[in-house]
Scaffold this active site. Structure first.
Site, short mmCIF file in Angstrom:
data_model
loop_
_atom_site.label_atom_id
_atom_site.label_comp_id
_atom_site.label_asym_id
_atom_site.label_seq_id
_atom_site.Cartn_x
_atom_site.Cartn_y
_atom_site.Cartn_z
N HIS A 194 73.29 36.16 -47.83
CA HIS A 194 72.28 35.92 -49.13
C HIS A 194 71.55 34.54 -49.03
O HIS A 194 70.44 34.60 -49.20
CB HIS A 194 73.33 36.19 -50.39
CG HIS A 194 72.43 35.69 -51.55
ND1 HIS A 194 71.85 36.74 -52.11
CD2 HIS A 194 72.33 34.78 -52.09
CE1 HIS A 194 70.97 36.27 -53.11
NE2 HIS A 194 71.28 34.95 -53.29
N HIS B 93 66.73 33.26 -49.29
CA HIS B 93 66.24 32.16 -49.61
C HIS B 93 65.36 31.17 -49.10
O HIS B 93 64.22 30.73 -49.25
CB HIS B 93 67.08 31.39 -50.50
CG HIS B 93 67.58 31.93 -51.90
ND1 HIS B 93 66.96 31.96 -52.96
CD2 HIS B 93 69.01 32.59 -52.01
CE1 HIS B 93 67.72 32.41 -53.96
NE2 HIS B 93 68.86 32.93 -53.40
#
Length: 247
Positions: free
Chosen positions: A128, A133
């Site tokens: 994640h 990101h």
């Protein structure tokens, strides 16, 4: 901050800024297989549904089918925007997180989920944090917004919950309108196959024009697919949002 003993990461060897070394040789063959499974699936979805800035970041930073070496990625990322990736054990306190952002350091959890958690995970893991990101940190406009957000987080004081909603509805679950149609830039969407399809295709989902004061006063839930997404027209809207008076 959730008590450390209830969190999944190993916090015993961290530095005072909550960072830890990545230790690439600690990842097992199964860890690599989980990364590969996730990366292959989410990369295909990203090429269909992510904004062009995210896809460009995937290519430029060389994000592929093996767990990334933070040092190697930093050698590519830092010349682009001045950002670096730093390893952390898992969730870290807000003030430590904002301080890293304000100094162009993005904290990435060093552990990766188990195969049984492919489709849902309570705490953010390596996949994640990194896949979702880091690609956009290679984009100068988004990179500057992230640093500004960190600075605003340090200043926010008791109103930090309002600023947290801005992060949730932009960095984690943001959509953007492009000449190619509605696209995704939020990490919480791009790291989840179910959320990608839900955000773009499902009926009965609110997709509202982005307006900072509305976003900051919209509560969110962390343990289910989102019912509301806010849609940017341009990443530069984020700067005005981050500078909005918090009240």
């Amino acid at each position: 901050m959730v008590p450390l003993e209830t969190l999944r990461g190993d916090y015993r060897g961290m530095a005072t800024d909550w960072t830890v070394p990545q230790e690439l040789d600690h990842y097992s063959a199964e860890d690599q297989a989980v990364w590969r499974l996730l990366a292959e699936r989410q990369t295909l979805l990203a090429h269909r549904h992510a904004c062009s800035e995210f896809i460009h970041g995937l290519r430029t930073l060389g994000i592929s089918k093996t767990i990334p070496d933070f040092d190697e990625v930093n050698r590519r990322l830092e010349p682009l925007t001045g950002w670096r990736v730093v390893g952390v054990p898992g969730l870290i306190p807000d003030q430590a997180f904002y301080d890293h952002l304000a100094h162009r350091r993005f904290p990435v959890t060093v552990w990766i989920r188990r195969r049984s958690e492919i489709d849902y995970l309570v705490e953010p893991d390596l996949f994640h944090d990194f896949f979702g990101h880091v690609p956009l940190l290679g984009n100068p406009v988004f990179a500057d917004y992230m640093q500004l957000y960190g600075r605003r987080g340090i200043e926010a004081g008791p109103q930090i919950d309002l600023l947290a909603r801005l992060y949730w509805y932009t960095v984690e679950f943001g959509l953007i309108r492009t000449p190619q149609g509605l696209k995704i830039y939020g990490a919480g969407i791009l790291s989840s196959a179910r959320e990608v399809r839900h955000a773009i295709e499902d009926e009965g989902v609110e997709r509202l024009p982005f307006e900072a004061s509305t976003v900051m006063h919209r509560p969110y839930e962390i343990d289910k697919l989102q019912n509301t997404y806010f849609v940017l027209d341009d990443f530069r809207q984020l700067f005005e949002a981050a500078n909005t008076r918090i009240a």
